[in-house]
Design an enzyme around this catalytic site. Structure first.
Site, short mmCIF file in Angstrom:
data_model
loop_
_atom_site.label_atom_id
_atom_site.label_comp_id
_atom_site.label_asym_id
_atom_site.label_seq_id
_atom_site.Cartn_x
_atom_site.Cartn_y
_atom_site.Cartn_z
CG HIS A 64 -11.11 118.25 -69.22
ND1 HIS A 64 -10.66 117.32 -70.13
CD2 HIS A 64 -11.55 117.53 -68.15
CE1 HIS A 64 -10.82 116.10 -69.64
NE2 HIS A 64 -11.35 116.20 -68.44
CD GLU A 66 -8.35 121.89 -72.80
OE1 GLU A 66 -7.50 121.16 -73.34
OE2 GLU A 66 -8.91 121.61 -71.72
CB CYS A 92 -9.01 115.11 -73.63
SG CYS A 92 -10.61 115.93 -73.43
CB CYS A 101 -10.78 119.75 -74.49
SG CYS A 101 -11.34 119.61 -72.77
CB ALA A 179 12.96 120.42 -41.51
NE ARG A 208 2.16 118.18 -43.51
CZ ARG A 208 2.06 118.33 -42.20
NH1 ARG A 208 1.01 118.98 -41.69
NH2 ARG A 208 2.98 117.84 -41.40
CB THR A 220 7.26 109.52 -38.12
OG1 THR A 220 8.56 109.58 -38.71
CG2 THR A 220 6.66 110.91 -38.09
CG ASP A 224 7.53 113.13 -34.03
OD1 ASP A 224 8.15 113.16 -32.95
OD2 ASP A 224 8.08 113.14 -35.14
#
Length: 344
Positions: A64, A66, A92, A101, A179, A208, A220, A224
């Site tokens: 982790h 830390e 944690c 941690c 878009a 992404r 789609t 495409d």
């Protein structure tokens, strides 16, 4: 024990701000690599407020943030100088794939721990209280108790939002990317795959990379033949296969497209019920999903209220205009701000 949020700070507030900003910025770059764990950053400061090291959690099963920061400080020979730890998420307090941690910080030279957000996971929470326990108590400061640092607290909540969504709501954080050209159309000109600027493309591909799953529609895919791969920015190394869910009510998904996407590093799933997709993804450990689809699926998403933030890129004659709507503190806002700071 006296209220630890009222004691004088060990270092200047400006040093706390600088350290948190650096920890948040580095943690943002791990979006998409850590699921089912959250993205977390930890900065260690010395008594003068100088940043000694910054650790981030690289991926599930790895140390982790830390532990990474403490190990890096040890390797650099500066661990004995560490006095303040700034952690974006409550350390944690349980043993999973890695030790707690909270114990690592208790056993370190750190005297003061600032925590950006409480852990929403009941299996791992309790680190703040453990750090306050005698003997060997540390001074603990929660950003939520510091009105003068409310902006940092908001950013830590935004950093945590994908993980918190899955743990608390049992569904991933869902971002829509859309878009539009000057006429409000989503259809690129003939022979083109896109019409947005290079800067907008870079932002879309950063999104992404940051997400653990993509949701799209069969329309789609058929129109495409999209790739959905991360380009324009480097992808995470050795990342597990990204989930790709195709909403397909009538079993029209082409087998050769599925084979191509599998070869490209995706695990392709189909669903005939859009409303069931968030729970399906949460069960697979997805913290953050993005929707890249056409007008029909986006209309269904909007009608069902399945989105958490909605990014719209408007093509203009000059610089693209970017609008971001969000229902809560948005990790996409952090991603966009981080991209701007890296470019400047």
């Amino acid at each position: 024990m006296p209220d630890q949020t009222t004691l004088s700070d060990t270092v200047a507030p400006s040093a706390i701000r600088h350290g948190f900003r650096a920890a948040i910025s580095q943690a943002v770059e791990t979006f998409g690599a850590t699921a089912p764990n959250p993205s977390v950053g930890c900065a260690l400061l010395d008594a003068e407020g100088r940043v000694l090291t910054i650790g981030v959690h690289p991926r599930a099963g790895q140390p982790h943030a830390e532990a990474m920061a403490l190990a890096q400080a040890g390797a650099a020979g500066v661990l004995d100088q560490a006095r303040v730890a700034l952690v974006t998420l409550e350390p944690c307090n349980h043993t999973g794939r890695t030790p707690p941690c909270s114990e690592a910080l208790r056993n370190s030279p750190v005297r003061e721990v600032w925590i950006g957000a409480a852990d929403p996971n009941p299996q791992a929470s309790g680190g703040a209280e453990r750090l306050r326990e005698e003997p060997g108590a540390k001074r603990v400061v929660m950003l939520a108790d510091r009105p003068d640092m409310a902006d940092l607290a908001r950013d830590c909540r935004a950093l945590l939002a994908p993980f918190a969504s899955r743990v608390v709501r049992h569904r991933p954080w869902i971002s829509v990317k859309q878009a539009l050209d000057e006429h409000g159309s989503m259809v690129p000109p003939p022979g083109q795959k896109t019409f947005t600027s290079p800067a907008s493309l870079t932002l879309a591909h950063r999104l992404r990379r940051a997400t653990d799953a993509i949701i799209t529609g069969i329309g789609t895919v058929l129109a495409d033949w999209p790739r959905f791969t991360v380009r324009h920015v480097p992808d995470h190394e050795s990342r597990r296969p990204r989930l790709l869910v195709v909403c397909d009510r009538h079993g029209r998904l082409p087998a050769d497209w599925t084979a191509e996407m599998t070869q490209a590093g995706f695990e392709v799933l189909t669903s005939s019920d859009l409303l069931s997709v968030p729970a399906l993804l949460a069960e697979r450990g997805v913290n953050w999903a993005m929707i890249e689809a056409g007008p029909a699926l986006l209309a269904s998403v909007a009608e069902a209220g399945l989105w958490d933030d909605w990014l719209t890129i408007h093509k203009t004659a000059g610089v693209d205009r970017i609008d971001l709507k969000s229902r809560d503190e948005s990790p996409l806002r952090l991603l966009r701000e981080n991209a701007c700071s890296l470019e400047s």
